[in-house]
Design a protein around this motif. Structure first.
Motif, mmCIF file in Angstrom:
data_model
loop_
_atom_site.group_PDB
_atom_site.id
_atom_site.type_symbol
_atom_site.label_atom_id
_atom_site.label_comp_id
_atom_site.label_asym_id
_atom_site.label_seq_id
_atom_site.Cartn_x
_atom_site.Cartn_y
_atom_site.Cartn_z
ATOM 1 N N ARG A 24 0.713 -1.365 0.121
ATOM 2 C CA ARG A 24 0.144 0.083 0.077
ATOM 3 C C ARG A 24 0.658 1.232 0.011
ATOM 4 N N SER A 25 2.144 1.033 0.710
ATOM 5 C CA SER A 25 2.842 2.306 0.775
ATOM 6 C C SER A 25 3.750 2.527 -0.337
ATOM 7 N N ASP A 26 3.766 1.425 -1.398
ATOM 8 C CA ASP A 26 4.725 1.465 -2.614
ATOM 9 C C ASP A 26 6.072 1.521 -2.143
ATOM 10 N N ALA A 27 6.265 0.409 -1.257
ATOM 11 C CA ALA A 27 7.827 0.406 -0.531
ATOM 12 C C ALA A 27 8.275 -1.012 -0.531
ATOM 13 N N MET A 28 9.410 -1.124 0.004
ATOM 14 C CA MET A 28 10.276 -2.419 0.217
ATOM 15 C C MET A 28 11.047 -2.135 1.139
ATOM 16 N N ASP A 29 11.302 -3.431 1.908
ATOM 17 C CA ASP A 29 12.416 -3.360 2.967
ATOM 18 C C ASP A 29 13.654 -3.926 2.186
ATOM 19 N N PHE A 30 14.606 -4.183 3.044
ATOM 20 C CA PHE A 30 16.008 -4.609 2.298
ATOM 21 C C PHE A 30 15.694 -6.026 1.928
ATOM 22 N N ASP A 31 15.069 -6.972 2.590
ATOM 23 C CA ASP A 31 15.213 -8.311 2.166
ATOM 24 C C ASP A 31 14.195 -8.519 1.094
ATOM 25 N N ASP A 32 13.163 -7.522 0.774
ATOM 26 C CA ASP A 32 12.243 -7.527 -0.299
ATOM 27 C C ASP A 32 13.027 -7.097 -1.649
ATOM 28 N N MET A 33 13.993 -5.953 -1.428
ATOM 29 C CA MET A 33 14.631 -5.495 -2.576
ATOM 30 C C MET A 33 15.552 -6.907 -3.270
ATOM 31 N N ILE A 34 16.138 -7.534 -2.259
ATOM 32 C CA ILE A 34 16.839 -8.848 -2.753
ATOM 33 C C ILE A 34 15.960 -9.746 -3.610
ATOM 34 N N PHE A 35 15.018 -10.278 -2.555
ATOM 35 C CA PHE A 35 14.024 -11.304 -3.152
ATOM 36 C C PHE A 35 13.054 -10.827 -4.136
ATOM 37 N N LEU B 100 14.565 13.947 4.599
ATOM 38 C CA LEU B 100 13.878 12.611 3.787
ATOM 39 C C LEU B 100 12.689 12.304 3.465
ATOM 40 N N SER B 101 11.866 12.697 4.755
ATOM 41 C CA SER B 101 10.486 12.398 4.749
ATOM 42 C C SER B 101 9.846 13.295 3.686
ATOM 43 N N TYR B 102 10.121 14.504 3.738
ATOM 44 C CA TYR B 102 9.568 15.528 2.826
ATOM 45 C C TYR B 102 9.978 15.157 1.262
ATOM 46 N N ASN C 98 6.642 10.042 -3.679
ATOM 47 C CA ASN C 98 5.835 8.735 -3.347
ATOM 48 C C ASN C 98 4.772 9.132 -2.333
ATOM 49 N N GLY C 99 3.540 9.533 -2.863
ATOM 50 C CA GLY C 99 2.433 10.117 -1.746
ATOM 51 C C GLY C 99 2.048 9.077 -1.239
ATOM 52 N N HIS C 100 2.223 8.035 -1.484
ATOM 53 C CA HIS C 100 1.501 6.682 -0.870
ATOM 54 C C HIS C 100 2.117 6.407 0.371
ATOM 55 N N ASP C 101 3.491 6.849 0.613
ATOM 56 C CA ASP C 101 4.402 6.556 1.902
ATOM 57 C C ASP C 101 3.774 6.985 3.145
ATOM 58 N N ASP C 102 2.855 6.347 3.955
ATOM 59 C CA ASP C 102 2.095 6.882 4.976
ATOM 60 C C ASP C 102 3.091 7.292 6.224
ATOM 61 N N LEU C 103 4.007 6.386 6.097
ATOM 62 C CA LEU C 103 5.098 6.668 7.445
ATOM 63 C C LEU C 103 5.633 8.086 7.246
ATOM 64 N N ALA C 104 6.061 8.546 6.130
ATOM 65 C CA ALA C 104 6.736 9.680 5.763
ATOM 66 C C ALA C 104 5.772 10.892 6.002
ATOM 67 N N VAL C 105 4.496 10.670 5.562
ATOM 68 C CA VAL C 105 3.733 11.886 5.770
ATOM 69 C C VAL C 105 3.109 11.870 7.294
#
Length: 250
Positions: A18-29, A232-234, A240-247
């Motif tokens: 939903r946040s259009d994001a990946m963690d480190f493991d996901d980037m490799i996977f 960085l949040s800005y 990416n306006g879907h990144d809820d944590l940054a907003v």
């Protein structure tokens, strides 16, 4: 318990999506998945990276092995450097099998193993190396080697077994204070080495309570500073306006 962990992981992955994001493991996977499912993409990157070099290979995960194996599939030019005695990241997915089975996995490519015979250490005294050699000798399946140095024997090692991080910090503070009180050292002669920045808090608390002056070398990681995280949040939200944590942080 395992089913509950699986539910949490599923929810976590959905939130990332939903946040259009990946963690480190996901980037490799996801990269491995992309290359496996899209031969044209794999071919593009195989031709782009003609030579592949991997350092600290003993601390790579299985996913990282697959990634490098795929990328090297065209030219078979891959060089890895590592030490089977220095694998310390099993807790985050690293597997010693990658370096131990490297020759077997790349046997068809005519792999060559070059083992450094000169096991001289330039940093430590011999007493420290003897202790390390004694511990490492218990590892199963390792390539035999023994470290040595011309730096002399050095002081004997003192070992203290403690059950908790609080006890550890108490012991270190008391030990430093004792040596300084006896006139054996000054405060500036003492150093505390720890693995992660998060471990410094307990030591700092004990030093303050014991009136021991201290200085943190290196300080806070640049990207962990509040003001840097805010900026960085800005930037993330602009991209990416879907990144809820940054907003939320803004």
């Amino acid at each position: 318990r395992k089913s509950r962990i699986a539910e949490c992981y599923r929810d976590y992955q959905q939130e990332l999506l939903r946040s259009d994001a990946m963690d480190f493991d996901d980037m490799i996977f996801n990269t491995v998945r992309l290359l496996k499912e899209n031969p044209d993409v794999l071919e593009t990157y195989q031709h782009q990276f003609k030579y592949i070099i991997v350092d600290e290979y003993q601390d790579t995960s299985y996913a990282q092995y697959v990634l490098t194996y795929l990328l090297a599939g065209e030219y078979h030019n891959i060089c890895v450097v590592g030490d089977d005695d220095q694998s310390i990241y099993r807790f985050r997915g690293a597997t010693i099998e990658n370096i131990m089975r490297f020759k077997e996995r790349y046997e068809d490519e005519g792999v060559k193993v070059i083992q450094l015979q000169l096991a001289e250490n330039y940093r430590s005294k011999q007493n420290i190396l003897d202790a390390a050699n004694s511990v490492i000798a218990n590892n199963v399946g390792r390539k035999t080697k023994s470290l040595w140095t011309d730096n002399g024997q050095g002081d004997k090692i003192t070992f203290e077994q403690l059950d908790t991080a609080n006890e550890e910090a108490d012991y270190v503070a008391r030990d430093i204070a004792r040596h300084v009180r006896k006139g054996e050292y000054q405060y500036k002669d003492c150093a505390v080495l720890y693995r992660t920045n998060a471990q410094s808090r307990l030591f700092e608390e004990r030093f303050i309570a014991a009136n021991i002056p201290y200085k943190i070398v290196g300080g806070v990681n640049f990207y962990s500073r509040k003001e840097v995280k805010d900026i960085l949040s800005y930037l993330k939200t602009i991209d990416n306006g879907h990144d809820d944590l940054a907003v939320r942080r803004i």
